[in-house]
Enzyme design. Structure first.
Site, mmCIF file in Angstrom:
data_model
loop_
_atom_site.group_PDB
_atom_site.id
_atom_site.type_symbol
_atom_site.label_atom_id
_atom_site.label_comp_id
_atom_site.label_asym_id
_atom_site.label_seq_id
_atom_site.Cartn_x
_atom_site.Cartn_y
_atom_site.Cartn_z
ATOM 1 N N TYR A 207 0.995 -1.188 -0.040
ATOM 2 C CA TYR A 207 -0.192 -0.078 0.179
ATOM 3 C C TYR A 207 1.016 1.385 -0.080
ATOM 4 C CZ TYR A 207 -3.899 3.024 1.087
ATOM 5 O OH TYR A 207 -4.818 4.213 1.161
ATOM 6 N N SER B 266 2.452 1.741 -3.167
ATOM 7 C CA SER B 266 1.140 2.278 -4.442
ATOM 8 C C SER B 266 1.048 3.345 -4.094
ATOM 9 C CB SER B 266 -0.100 1.218 -4.222
ATOM 10 O OG SER B 266 -0.668 1.667 -2.923
ATOM 11 N N ILE C 6 -9.603 7.977 7.614
ATOM 12 C CA ILE C 6 -10.951 8.282 7.155
ATOM 13 C C ILE C 6 -11.960 7.189 7.209
ATOM 14 C CG2 ILE C 6 -12.453 9.203 5.454
ATOM 15 C CD1 ILE C 6 -10.336 11.104 5.863
HETATM 16 P P1 NAP Z 1 -14.007 1.974 0.200
HETATM 17 O O1 NAP Z 1 -15.131 2.672 1.100
HETATM 18 O O2 NAP Z 1 -13.457 0.555 0.271
HETATM 19 O O3 NAP Z 1 -14.240 2.119 -1.377
HETATM 20 C C1 NAP Z 1 -13.605 1.871 -2.416
HETATM 21 C C2 NAP Z 1 -14.355 1.544 -3.705
HETATM 22 O O4 NAP Z 1 -13.462 1.247 -4.674
HETATM 23 C C3 NAP Z 1 -15.410 0.752 -3.332
HETATM 24 O O5 NAP Z 1 -16.871 0.704 -3.980
HETATM 25 C C4 NAP Z 1 -14.628 -0.563 -4.300
HETATM 26 O O6 NAP Z 1 -15.514 -1.717 -4.578
HETATM 27 C C5 NAP Z 1 -14.254 -0.125 -5.284
HETATM 28 N N1 NAP Z 1 -13.091 -0.725 -5.802
HETATM 29 C C6 NAP Z 1 -12.065 -1.665 -5.228
HETATM 30 N N2 NAP Z 1 -11.347 -2.202 -6.253
HETATM 31 C C7 NAP Z 1 -11.884 -1.949 -7.477
HETATM 32 C C8 NAP Z 1 -11.639 -2.248 -8.755
HETATM 33 N N3 NAP Z 1 -10.596 -3.091 -9.088
HETATM 34 N N4 NAP Z 1 -12.212 -1.481 -9.766
HETATM 35 C C9 NAP Z 1 -13.008 -0.573 -9.714
HETATM 36 N N5 NAP Z 1 -13.632 -0.269 -8.179
HETATM 37 C C10 NAP Z 1 -13.046 -0.748 -7.498
HETATM 38 O O7 NAP Z 1 -12.677 2.576 0.218
HETATM 39 P P2 NAP Z 1 -12.269 4.292 0.585
HETATM 40 O O8 NAP Z 1 -11.672 4.259 2.095
HETATM 41 O O9 NAP Z 1 -13.327 5.208 0.358
HETATM 42 O O10 NAP Z 1 -10.890 4.597 -0.120
HETATM 43 C C11 NAP Z 1 -11.023 5.412 -1.419
HETATM 44 C C12 NAP Z 1 -9.716 5.711 -1.909
HETATM 45 O O11 NAP Z 1 -8.987 6.691 -0.643
HETATM 46 C C13 NAP Z 1 -8.480 4.572 -2.077
HETATM 47 O O12 NAP Z 1 -7.811 4.876 -2.949
HETATM 48 C C14 NAP Z 1 -7.996 4.822 -0.400
HETATM 49 O O13 NAP Z 1 -6.517 4.193 -0.615
HETATM 50 C C15 NAP Z 1 -7.904 6.110 -0.203
HETATM 51 N N6 NAP Z 1 -7.506 6.335 1.017
HETATM 52 C C16 NAP Z 1 -8.562 5.873 1.879
HETATM 53 C C17 NAP Z 1 -8.213 6.125 3.522
HETATM 54 C C18 NAP Z 1 -8.971 5.859 4.509
HETATM 55 O O14 NAP Z 1 -8.591 6.002 5.646
HETATM 56 N N7 NAP Z 1 -10.170 5.550 4.115
HETATM 57 C C19 NAP Z 1 -6.953 6.857 3.483
HETATM 58 C C20 NAP Z 1 -6.181 7.410 2.543
HETATM 59 C C21 NAP Z 1 -6.424 7.033 1.235
HETATM 60 P P3 NAP Z 1 -15.877 -3.012 -3.675
HETATM 61 O O15 NAP Z 1 -16.441 -2.557 -2.552
HETATM 62 O O16 NAP Z 1 -16.633 -4.093 -4.516
HETATM 63 O O17 NAP Z 1 -14.331 -3.424 -3.458
#
Ligand code: NAP
Length: 255
Positions: free
Chosen positions: A159, A162, A192
């Site tokens: 991660y 990435s 988050i």
């Molecule tokens: P999330 O709630 O898990 O949402 C991610 C979404 O992306 C889900 O709908 C997931 O679908 C979809 N997804 C996963 N793999 C995919 C693929 N191969 N093709 C298309 N869609 C796909 O996560 P989030 O926390 O909102 O994260 C969003 C972004 O923010 C990510 O890049 C994450 O690394 C980044 N981020 C998050 C945090 C945090 O603390 N939450 C912090 C820093 C950065 P499924 O549910 O079917 O897997």
């Protein structure tokens, strides 16, 4: 006056968490939304929420690791909806396992995370380049505090790698696409509260404590905390901003 009137915004992973919040936020600012997600149910729910609030949204099922599909969908979006002028590369996954663990698990984590978080960002950006060049568009990539740090976020080598890659790609695209009037920036969220980390938060309160000990604002973030920076980077408010990362981390990187 809404900030994103006449824009078409494609958002990967908009069926959940941060992507859904950005989609709703962009719709409130007048953009027409293109929801790109591998999860059709989540995507439909985001569409329902936007439509119920008076906005416009279309759903296209896309696994960002599928390069051929990304190009096919990008063409379909241009034909059916119009040229995308804002692309948010948000889809991403995380798993926290030590690199010294079982080989098969380490290999799977590495392959899945790099495929989605890095290759996926490239696949979708490349697929939408013609539309973004035509519209002098804006790209917003979702990085992380792990675009910079690792020491307090152990067991997530893939991660961290990435998200450093996402920041590198952001700078490279800014440098290469500036001459076409296309801007590219990133957002670096802290912790988050989303489904991505629901299990880690529930099973590992120590991890949450470590995060909050280093978060001057003293609370975890909500998906809505990412919307303001995302609107700023997609709108003309940031017309002279490219190649940078806006941290939305409660101040995590300051201590
Ligand atoms: P999330 O709630 O898990 O949402 C991610 C979404 O992306 C889900 O709908 C997931 O679908 C979809 N997804 C996963 N793999 C995919 C693929 N191969 N093709 C298309 N869609 C796909 O996560 P989030 O926390 O909102 O994260 C969003 C972004 O923010 C990510 O890049 C994450 O690394 C980044 N981020 C998050 C945090 C945090 O603390 N939450 C912090 C820093 C950065 P499924 O549910 O079917 O897997």
């Amino acid at each position: 006056m809404p900030l994103l009137t006449n824009h078409i915004a494609a958002i990967t992973g908009a069926g959940s968490g941060i992507g859904r919040a950005i989609a709703e936020g962009y719709a409130r600012e007048g953009a027409r939304i293109v929801i790109l997600d591998a999860d059709p149910e989540g995507a439909k729910e985001t569409q329902r929420l936007i439509t119920a609030a008076g906005g416009k949204a279309d759903v296209f099922r896309l696994d960002v690791t599928d390069r051929e599909a990304a190009h096919k969908i990008a063409d379909e979006v241009t034909t059916k909806v119009g040229p995308v002028s804002i692309l948010v590369n948000n889809a991403g996954i995380n798993r926290r396992n030590p690199i010294t663990g079982d080989d098969a698990a380490v290999f799977k984590d590495w392959d899945d995370i790099i495929s989605i978080n890095v290759m996926g960002v490239f696949n979708v950006t490349h697929a939408f380049l013609p539309a973004l060049r035509e519209t002098k568009g804006r790209i917003v990539n979702i990085g992380s505090i792990q675009s910079f740090v690792h020491v307090r976020t152990p067991n997530s080598a893939a991660y961290t790698t990435s998200k450093h890659g996402v920041l590198g790609f952001t700078k490279a695209m800014a440098a290469e696409l500036g001459k076409f009037g296309v801007r590219c920036n990133a957002i670096g969220p802290g912790l988050i509260e989303t489904p991505l980390n629901a299990q880690a938060r529930a099973n590992n309160p120590e991890l949450v404590r470590i995060f909050l000990d280093h978060t001057p604002l003293g609370r975890p973030g909500k998906p809505e905390d990412i919307v303001g920076p995302a609107v700023f980077l997609a709108s003309d408010l940031s017309q002279y901003v490219t190649g940078t990362i806006v941290m939305a981390d409660g101040g995590y990187r300051t201590i």
